[in-house]
Scaffold this active site. Sequence first.
Site, PDB file in Angstrom:
ATOM      1  N   SER A 209     -53.256   0.024 -16.828  1.00 32.53           N
ATOM      2  CA  SER A 209     -51.939  -0.314 -16.789  1.00 32.53           C
ATOM      3  C   SER A 209     -51.492  -1.079 -17.822  1.00 32.53           C
ATOM      4  O   SER A 209     -52.156  -2.053 -18.185  1.00 32.53           O
ATOM      5  CB  SER A 209     -51.482  -0.685 -15.148  1.00 32.53           C
ATOM      6  OG  SER A 209     -50.324  -1.256 -15.346  1.00 32.53           O
ATOM      7  N   TYR A 223     -53.192  -6.948  -8.751  1.00 33.19           N
ATOM      8  CA  TYR A 223     -53.031  -5.650  -9.575  1.00 33.19           C
ATOM      9  C   TYR A 223     -53.437  -5.801 -10.855  1.00 33.19           C
ATOM     10  O   TYR A 223     -54.398  -5.092 -11.479  1.00 33.19           O
ATOM     11  CB  TYR A 223     -51.775  -5.034  -9.241  1.00 33.19           C
ATOM     12  CG  TYR A 223     -51.624  -3.623  -9.845  1.00 33.19           C
ATOM     13  CD1 TYR A 223     -52.109  -2.655  -9.441  1.00 33.19           C
ATOM     14  CD2 TYR A 223     -50.792  -3.515 -11.124  1.00 33.19           C
ATOM     15  CE1 TYR A 223     -52.199  -1.428  -9.907  1.00 33.19           C
ATOM     16  CE2 TYR A 223     -50.926  -2.147 -11.732  1.00 33.19           C
ATOM     17  CZ  TYR A 223     -51.291  -1.017 -11.056  1.00 33.19           C
ATOM     18  OH  TYR A 223     -51.204  -0.012 -11.580  1.00 33.19           O
ATOM     19  N   LYS A 227     -56.849  -4.110 -13.406  1.00 32.45           N
ATOM     20  CA  LYS A 227     -56.450  -3.573 -14.367  1.00 32.45           C
ATOM     21  C   LYS A 227     -57.296  -4.067 -15.646  1.00 32.45           C
ATOM     22  O   LYS A 227     -57.537  -3.226 -16.460  1.00 32.45           O
ATOM     23  CB  LYS A 227     -55.049  -3.024 -14.523  1.00 32.45           C
ATOM     24  CG  LYS A 227     -54.272  -2.259 -13.541  1.00 32.45           C
ATOM     25  CD  LYS A 227     -55.016  -1.003 -13.319  1.00 32.45           C
ATOM     26  CE  LYS A 227     -54.555  -0.120 -12.220  1.00 32.45           C
ATOM     27  NZ  LYS A 227     -55.203   1.127 -11.960  1.00 32.45           N
TER      28      LYS A 227
HETATM   29  N1  LIG Z   1     -47.307   5.393 -11.857  1.00 30.18           N
HETATM   30  C1  LIG Z   1     -47.118   4.303 -12.706  1.00 30.18           C
HETATM   31  O1  LIG Z   1     -45.912   3.836 -13.207  1.00 30.18           O
HETATM   32  C2  LIG Z   1     -48.407   3.808 -13.194  1.00 30.18           C
HETATM   33  C3  LIG Z   1     -48.539   2.822 -14.196  1.00 30.18           C
HETATM   34  C4  LIG Z   1     -49.703   2.327 -14.643  1.00 30.18           C
HETATM   35  C5  LIG Z   1     -50.864   2.707 -13.841  1.00 30.18           C
HETATM   36  N2  LIG Z   1     -50.688   3.574 -12.986  1.00 30.18           N
HETATM   37  C6  LIG Z   1     -52.188   3.981 -12.306  1.00 30.18           C
HETATM   38  O2  LIG Z   1     -52.132   5.246 -12.254  1.00 30.18           O
HETATM   39  C7  LIG Z   1     -53.177   5.675 -11.183  1.00 30.18           C
HETATM   40  C8  LIG Z   1     -52.238   6.801 -10.225  1.00 30.18           C
HETATM   41  O3  LIG Z   1     -51.033   6.340 -10.005  1.00 30.18           O
HETATM   42  P1  LIG Z   1     -49.685   7.088  -9.505  1.00 30.18           P
HETATM   43  O4  LIG Z   1     -48.591   6.543  -9.986  1.00 30.18           O
HETATM   44  O5  LIG Z   1     -50.066   8.471  -9.566  1.00 30.18           O
HETATM   45  O6  LIG Z   1     -49.683   6.759  -7.945  1.00 30.18           O
HETATM   46  P2  LIG Z   1     -49.610   7.524  -6.299  1.00 30.18           P
HETATM   47  O7  LIG Z   1     -48.554   8.613  -6.461  1.00 30.18           O
HETATM   48  O8  LIG Z   1     -49.209   6.355  -5.360  1.00 30.18           O
HETATM   49  O9  LIG Z   1     -50.928   8.239  -6.182  1.00 30.18           O
HETATM   50  C9  LIG Z   1     -51.976   7.285  -5.766  1.00 30.18           C
HETATM   51  C10 LIG Z   1     -53.316   8.310  -5.391  1.00 30.18           C
HETATM   52  O10 LIG Z   1     -54.066   7.172  -5.161  1.00 30.18           O
HETATM   53  C11 LIG Z   1     -54.819   7.843  -3.589  1.00 30.18           C
HETATM   54  N3  LIG Z   1     -55.012   6.605  -3.093  1.00 30.18           N
HETATM   55  C12 LIG Z   1     -54.450   5.331  -2.656  1.00 30.18           C
HETATM   56  N4  LIG Z   1     -55.012   4.684  -1.791  1.00 30.18           N
HETATM   57  C13 LIG Z   1     -56.280   5.172  -1.589  1.00 30.18           C
HETATM   58  C14 LIG Z   1     -57.416   5.075  -0.792  1.00 30.18           C
HETATM   59  N5  LIG Z   1     -57.510   3.783  -0.181  1.00 30.18           N
HETATM   60  N6  LIG Z   1     -58.401   5.854  -0.956  1.00 30.18           N
HETATM   61  C15 LIG Z   1     -58.713   6.939  -1.586  1.00 30.18           C
HETATM   62  N7  LIG Z   1     -57.456   7.345  -2.379  1.00 30.18           N
HETATM   63  C16 LIG Z   1     -56.329   6.597  -2.416  1.00 30.18           C
HETATM   64  C17 LIG Z   1     -53.431   8.254  -3.120  1.00 30.18           C
HETATM   65  O11 LIG Z   1     -53.971   9.566  -1.969  1.00 30.18           O
HETATM   66  P3  LIG Z   1     -53.769   9.214  -0.471  1.00 30.18           P
HETATM   67  O12 LIG Z   1     -52.572   8.395  -0.261  1.00 30.18           O
HETATM   68  O13 LIG Z   1     -53.991  10.350  -0.034  1.00 30.18           O
HETATM   69  O14 LIG Z   1     -55.018   8.301  -0.292  1.00 30.18           O
HETATM   70  C18 LIG Z   1     -52.899   9.260  -4.240  1.00 30.18           C
HETATM   71  O15 LIG Z   1     -53.315  10.375  -4.657  1.00 30.18           O
HETATM   72  C19 LIG Z   1     -53.228   4.182 -10.569  1.00 30.18           C
HETATM   73  O16 LIG Z   1     -54.579   3.920 -10.661  1.00 30.18           O
HETATM   74  C20 LIG Z   1     -51.992   3.327 -10.922  1.00 30.18           C
HETATM   75  O17 LIG Z   1     -52.751   2.192 -10.850  1.00 30.18           O
HETATM   76  C21 LIG Z   1     -49.586   4.150 -12.452  1.00 30.18           C
END
Ligand SMILES: NC(=O)c1ccc[n+]([C@@H]2O[C@H](COP(=O)([O-])OP(=O)(O)OC[C@H]3O[C@@H](n4cnc5c(N)ncnc54)[C@H](OP(=O)(O)O)[C@@H]3O)[C@@H](O)[C@H]2O)c1
Length: 347
Positions: A209, A223, A227
């Site tokens: 991130s 967080y 990262k």
């Molecule tokens: N969206 C952004 O702007 C952004 C920016 C930079 C980096 N990222 C990174 O991209 C990745 C995906 O993010 P996203 O935006 O797609 O987030 P999201 O829509 O909230 O999805 C997060 C995923 O992680 C799973 N998860 C969360 N807690 C968990 C746990 N305790 N055990 C197992 N699975 C778990 C969730 O599934 P369940 O709830 O079913 O467990 C969900 O499938 C993350 O690593 C995030 O840090 C995102």
Amino acid sequence: MATILSTLQIPTYSALATQCPTLAFFLVAVGGFSVARFALKTLFVLLQTFVVSGNSLKKYGAGKGAWAVVTGASEGIGREYALQLAQKGFNVVVSARNASSLATLVSEIEAKSTGDRKVQAKAVTMDFSKLDDAAQWNNLHSELAGLDIGVLVNNAGKSYTYPEDFHASARKDMEDIVTININSVVRLTHMIIPGMVERKRGLIINMGSFSGVSVASPMLSTYAGTKAFLSSFSGSLAEEVRKKGIDVECVNTYFVVSNMSKIRRASALIPQPKAFVRSVLSKIALPGGALWTNRPGVVTPFWSHGLLDYVMNVIGWNMAFVRYTHSLHKDIRRRALRKLEREAKKQ
Ligand SMILES: NC(=O)c1ccc[n+]([C@@H]2O[C@H](COP(=O)([O-])OP(=O)(O)OC[C@H]3O[C@@H](n4cnc5c(N)ncnc54)[C@H](OP(=O)(O)O)[C@@H]3O)[C@@H](O)[C@H]2O)c1
Ligand SMILES: *[C@@H]1O[C@H](CO)[C@@H](O)[C@H](O)[C@H]1NC(C)=O
Ligand SMILES: *[C@@H]1O[C@H](CO)[C@@H](O)[C@H](O)[C@H]1NC(C)=O
């Protein structure tokens, strides 16, 4: 101009060149080198971002019965990784907590793939905040045993509900963030990488991130720290296994539309997961916007994120970005609290 220079006693270039040719040559050489370096770097960033494609996924076993393991696949970016890797010909193991959304995803993948492109999919529910739950880790281990795993996407991640000062944050939340974003990634990667070494083929994608990889992030400190770990871990591991046919990369990511970012509308800077994942998978092993920024293993494949990463490095005044991020996070926190207040009143 010449009179100003002479009153200031700064020698003109021609005076310098005759009186002190070595120094003049040195200054021209340094200037020329800086300009050439800047031009070349900009050219390569633009080429990697807009023209060149990355490694073919066939290198990692696409279409040859290999599997891709995607964590956090129940929604958002992870769900897209699973769908697109299946489309590219990988069998997929999807993992997250939500069993019902994983089951839907598995049937969707199996229904979409037909004929020569038929792939298998299976779900393994995991709560990655529970490092001590031996039963779930043993189950995962036996589900993965014997699979030819070509790709691992460490995508599951937890962030703050809204930005908050560290001293005011719940300890449990902070520890869960570290456990999910770091410890579980280490454990799963350690489980899967020996097979990749044996087969001399593999790809490990870690979801980084901008918070932590590009800029320190006040009010998301834990967080951001996780990262930064992924960035350093990826760079070090990548060099260890490079000659063993394994590529490791940390995908530096600015905002993407998702439940985590709480952003619902896409824009040039904020893609939908679909477009974002398409860019990651088409630019494997190309640093893009992260090129020559002294962060081995880091890639910034999505075009606008890459340009932003590059421009931030060119400007190089990181403290200004940290201050900006801090005020942005104060603002996001204020708005999140106001929204919670409004929702509480409705009930
Ligand atoms: N969206 C952004 O702007 C952004 C920016 C930079 C980096 N990222 C990174 O991209 C990745 C995906 O993010 P996203 O935006 O797609 O987030 P999201 O829509 O909230 O999805 C997060 C995923 O992680 C799973 N998860 C969360 N807690 C968990 C746990 N305790 N055990 C197992 N699975 C778990 C969730 O599934 P369940 O709830 O079913 O467990 C969900 O499938 C993350 O690593 C995030 O840090 C995102
Ligand atoms: C957000 O979460 C809800 C409920 O889990 C889900 O239905 C929705 O598809 C998610 N939104 C995105 C953009 O992933
Ligand atoms: C699982 O996901 C479904 C569909 O997005 C959602 O309706 C449900 O509330 C989620 N279950 C849990 C336990 O979060």
